[in-house]
Design an enzyme around this catalytic site. Structure first.
Site, PDB file in Angstrom:
ATOM      1  N   THR A   4      40.391 -45.831 -48.192  1.00 44.12           N
ATOM      2  CA  THR A   4      39.473 -45.885 -47.653  1.00 44.12           C
ATOM      3  C   THR A   4      38.487 -45.003 -46.546  1.00 44.12           C
ATOM      4  O   THR A   4      38.383 -43.578 -47.440  1.00 44.12           O
ATOM      5  CB  THR A   4      37.950 -47.168 -46.786  1.00 44.12           C
ATOM      6  OG1 THR A   4      39.362 -47.676 -45.458  1.00 44.12           O
ATOM      7  CG2 THR A   4      38.318 -48.332 -47.540  1.00 44.12           C
TER       8      THR A   4
ATOM      9  N   ASN B 232      33.314 -42.782 -35.859  1.00 46.63           N
ATOM     10  CA  ASN B 232      32.853 -44.240 -35.410  1.00 46.63           C
ATOM     11  C   ASN B 232      31.130 -44.633 -34.899  1.00 46.63           C
ATOM     12  O   ASN B 232      30.697 -45.204 -35.046  1.00 46.63           O
ATOM     13  CB  ASN B 232      33.955 -45.115 -34.548  1.00 46.63           C
ATOM     14  CG  ASN B 232      34.973 -45.536 -35.662  1.00 46.63           C
ATOM     15  OD1 ASN B 232      34.940 -45.921 -36.552  1.00 46.63           O
ATOM     16  ND2 ASN B 232      35.937 -44.701 -35.110  1.00 46.63           N
TER      17      ASN B 232
ATOM     18  N   GLU C 189      42.090 -43.117 -37.544  1.00 42.21           N
ATOM     19  CA  GLU C 189      40.744 -42.394 -37.458  1.00 42.21           C
ATOM     20  C   GLU C 189      41.023 -41.445 -35.728  1.00 42.21           C
ATOM     21  O   GLU C 189      41.235 -41.839 -35.041  1.00 42.21           O
ATOM     22  CB  GLU C 189      39.978 -43.258 -37.587  1.00 42.21           C
ATOM     23  CG  GLU C 189      39.564 -43.877 -38.532  1.00 42.21           C
ATOM     24  CD  GLU C 189      38.402 -45.248 -38.544  1.00 42.21           C
ATOM     25  OE1 GLU C 189      37.660 -45.118 -39.472  1.00 42.21           O
ATOM     26  OE2 GLU C 189      37.814 -45.345 -37.625  1.00 42.21           O
TER      27      GLU C 189
ATOM     28  N   THR D  34      40.150 -51.508 -42.485  1.00 47.48           N
ATOM     29  CA  THR D  34      41.118 -52.517 -42.731  1.00 47.48           C
ATOM     30  C   THR D  34      42.807 -52.161 -42.913  1.00 47.48           C
ATOM     31  O   THR D  34      42.992 -51.668 -43.673  1.00 47.48           O
ATOM     32  CB  THR D  34      40.512 -53.794 -43.797  1.00 47.48           C
ATOM     33  OG1 THR D  34      38.885 -54.812 -42.830  1.00 47.48           O
ATOM     34  CG2 THR D  34      41.685 -54.490 -44.089  1.00 47.48           C
TER      35      THR D  34
ATOM     36  N   LYS E 246      47.099 -49.424 -46.176  1.00 48.97           N
ATOM     37  CA  LYS E 246      45.861 -48.448 -45.958  1.00 48.97           C
ATOM     38  C   LYS E 246      45.636 -49.067 -44.886  1.00 48.97           C
ATOM     39  O   LYS E 246      45.583 -49.888 -43.835  1.00 48.97           O
ATOM     40  CB  LYS E 246      44.682 -48.675 -47.134  1.00 48.97           C
ATOM     41  CG  LYS E 246      44.399 -49.465 -47.406  1.00 48.97           C
ATOM     42  CD  LYS E 246      42.970 -50.066 -47.094  1.00 48.97           C
ATOM     43  CE  LYS E 246      42.046 -48.881 -46.262  1.00 48.97           C
ATOM     44  NZ  LYS E 246      41.744 -49.527 -45.648  1.00 48.97           N
TER      45      LYS E 246
END
Lengths: 473, 473
Positions: B196, B468, B338, B247, B222
């Site tokens: 993702t 985010n 991230e 996730t 992932k």
């Protein structure tokens, strides 16, 4: 819109390895409008206090030492809640010892900001005791065993400049007592001396009535980072051993008369529902301390101290007043949280136990994903739900009974996001309208019980990262 | 230095209410150099797989569907660990049911990215089952009861474009089986279909020896946000009910033969010490799933499956290999977290229990103050200490026995920050040298036991807030 100027293609940030990203944010304004003058009559009777600059902080205009004395003719009760962190700073350990040896009778509080006296070993303990003894000697009828509680906040791992602090305390001694006062200015100076990264002094007062008689409580506290307190009544603790960190410190003073044990019970209850229900960054400090003194100065000499067993109704009233007042002070800390642009109330209802509700509210309030979504003004209920579901509860959660909604601060209609576990078709314009206000309430109904809890938190901004990524440099 | 350009006077940020702050950060580069080709012979025997674009994601070049089949002549064992979040996504519930009804015999895995099929109610359950049944029909000797496990990742609260997914699965059916392969390219395509917000496909392989015979395991996983898994073996669960969230998904395939119950025991042990010991942002997802298949394709027909009771030594070897491999895959997720600019190992030693060590390591790894200090390259041991002390342990912590040090990634001498609870006089130049490297180990010795745990985490950057805070817009 805070994120204006950021509309780079999503892929860009990942695949442009030599480029830089320019982020333009609004500077977080000082919250100094939240500090307002109060009439002298608003403050409880029988306290004299001040704040001064003794030299812990470099800039002479910054106050760094507060001294608070009760000069009531009645006995003064004291109670406190202290951080549950295993690395308790020296002032935490010393205050616990004073409270225990004085059986809850203490008449003075001394506070310094700029140095936390934490992780300072034996020297730290000696310094904290020296502050206590110097302040004891300012009391009318100086006690044989200590009646001063001590708090420190600021740099960790550095010893106090104790000579400067002691000189500051002694400057309030014989012949100079006049520096201590009971006017708004005196209270404000004390509140200013608590501050570290706070942008305004946090000072509030409240009047309340018990059995038709009027009493007052007033108090000050400070944040603004390393704020996720978990404080309990004094407990046996290990002894504790230069970096800046903030801490929660608070002091509440009342002219009601309350027995020491009931003052402690009421404070423990109040702290759980106020200071132990706030989070700025999820990090618990080594110094968190809340002290309350009750000096009975507004109570007739013949009247007994309020006690939970002998006067359950009066005690209940006092406990609820103390809880509401503590919540007011606690919320100020969140509002002034490092980098905060939002003030968010998280309400969890329908839990099997208060502890369950509190734990879920705490998890939502500390979720980095929820907090960045709040900063980005994104009504991201998925993150609220994932945070809710990550906490094991004392009864199993049934997702089909869970509701999540936003309650706008302006009194307009709530916005349901999730009803009985099913996502609502959300009016994104309306959602944006609600979430772009400074104040917001997130309400989660678990539907598996009747207990509820509230938590207060703020968002996670670029400023938070900047303040804390660039703190010591 | 990441924070260049930020040297505004500290007071400025607070008192200049109309100004904006300009923050210039390095864009976080793609970590695609961590993806490397592997020889076809590195992969376990008896698996055919692929990844394709079926249309869940908009861009046709992005793969969004992976199908993995075992075509071994021996029975294939399956085990899995699933998120403990109360809001389990439909694929989590369905996979649990398949594992239970098949008694740990499953031969296929189907994965889609782009839509998490979470909080999707009854329709979500039907869709997950449809994916399972369509994949069952691709198996040689299609089973009467399902032998396919299913995983989904992506947007929450939206139903799957199930027709597109089923068409994608059927495109691998009779006459087109050739699309499924066992070369590096086939494995890489499957790994890409898991992604993702990941910046590279996470694919690794490992060879190991049991009783002189060589086996292989390979796998993909992932991230890259909402990463703080806590997964356990299948358990009874409530049924679950559009927002983007990431996730953790992972799939490990081996050609060893292991009994279903021992495969589950080994995976549960491995996951606790790998995927359950990583954090990007402290947020637990509704979809986290790790699956392992063991198809025995490299085991002679007459040889028994490895079982923990009958072959304790072989089992122990397999368990350790699986744990090490799972840790490799888990670390890739953190490295690609991230906004991450640092890869940090947190080692806690000298704890009374493994759980104590793990909880302290987790708290340090999720502390916003520790993570922003890492981003700011600030050797702030005070924050590490405060995080350590905030966790109640099964035996009381003695601050005078605690050591904290930095272990440099380049093999040079460790840097003690705190020894026996006393701060060291830290060489700030040396500290900066260590912390400015991408990799770093923080070691905390509690001194009250002999258990230890490791956790892997990353820093908290402006990019994290940007990604985010600006996720759905």
């Amino acid at each position: 819109m805070l994120l204006a100027g950021l509309r780079l293609p999503a892929i860009w940030r990942r695949f442009s390895s030599t480029a830089t990203t320019t982020i333009v944010t609004k500077a977080i304004p000082s919250k100094s409008h939240l500090h307002k003058p109060l009439p002298d009559s608003a403050f409880p009777k029988g306290y004299i206090l001040t704040g001064l600059h003794c030299g812990v902080k470099k800039k002479p205009e910054l106050l760094d030492l507060a001294v608070i004395l009760s000069n009531s003719s009645r006995p003064t009760s004291a109670a406190a809640c202290f951080t549950r962190n295993a690395f308790k700073a020296a002032p935490v350990i010393v205050s616990q010892e004073v409270l225990q040896s004085s059986s809850g009778r203490a008449r003075a509080v001394v506070v310094n900001s700029g140095c936390a006296n934490a992780v300072t070993g034996k020297q730290g303990m000696e310094d904290a005791w020296a502050m206590v003894r110097a302040t004891d000697s300012l009391l009318p009828n100086p006690p044989s065993s200590s009646e001063t509680l001590v708090m420190s906040t600021g740099v960790i791992g550095q010893t106090l400049p104790i000579a400067k602090i002691l000189a500051g305390i002694r400057a309030l001694g014989p012949g100079k007592e006049g520096i201590l006062g009971s006017t708004f200015e005196a209270w404000e100076r004390a509140a200013r001396a608590f501050m570290t990264t706070d942008t305004f002094p946090k000072l509030r007062a409240r009047t309340f009535t018990i059995n038709g008689k009027e009493y007052r409580m007033a108090g000050m506290d400070k944040g603004a980072g390393m704020i996720h307190p978990d404080m309990g009544p004094p407990a046996p603790s290990a002894t504790s051993a230069g970096q800046l960190h903030a801490t929660l410190l608070g002091c509440i003073l009342t002219d009601a008369a309350v027995s020491p044990r009931s003052l402690q019970s009421a404070l423990t209850y109040a702290v759980d529902r106020s200071f132990n229900s706030i989070s700025v960054d999820g990090d618990m400090s080594t110094n968190d301390t809340i002290i309350v003194l009750a000096n009975g100065a507004a109570t007739a000499a013949e009247e007994a101290e309020i006690d939970e067993e002998r006067h359950p109704e009066a005690y209940e009233t006092f406990k609820q007043e103390l809880t509401a007042f503590a919540a007011d002070l606690a919320k100020l800390v969140v509002r002034d949280g490092e980098g905060a642009t939002k003030f968010v109330t998280v309400t969890v209802e329908g839990a099997p136990t208060y502890k369950d509700a509190h734990r879920v509210a705490s998890r939502i309030s500390t979720s980095a994903l929820v907090k960045t979504a709040l900063f980005g003004e994104d009504a991201n209920w998925g993150r609220i739900l994932a945070a809710t579901g990550s906490i094991p509860l004392s009864a199993p959660l049934d997702p089909t009974r869970v509701n999540v909604s936003f309650i706008p601060a302006d009194g307009t209609a709530p916005l349901p996001l999730l009803v009985n576990g099913e996502p609502e078709k959300v009016d994104e314009v309306r959602a944006k309208e609600i979430i772009s206000q400074e104040d917001l309430e997130i309400k989660v109904e678990l539907g598996i019980g009747s207990e509820s809890a509230k938590y207060w938190t703020c968002d996670f901004s670029y400023e938070y990262v900047r303040i804390n990524g660039d703190y010591r440099t």
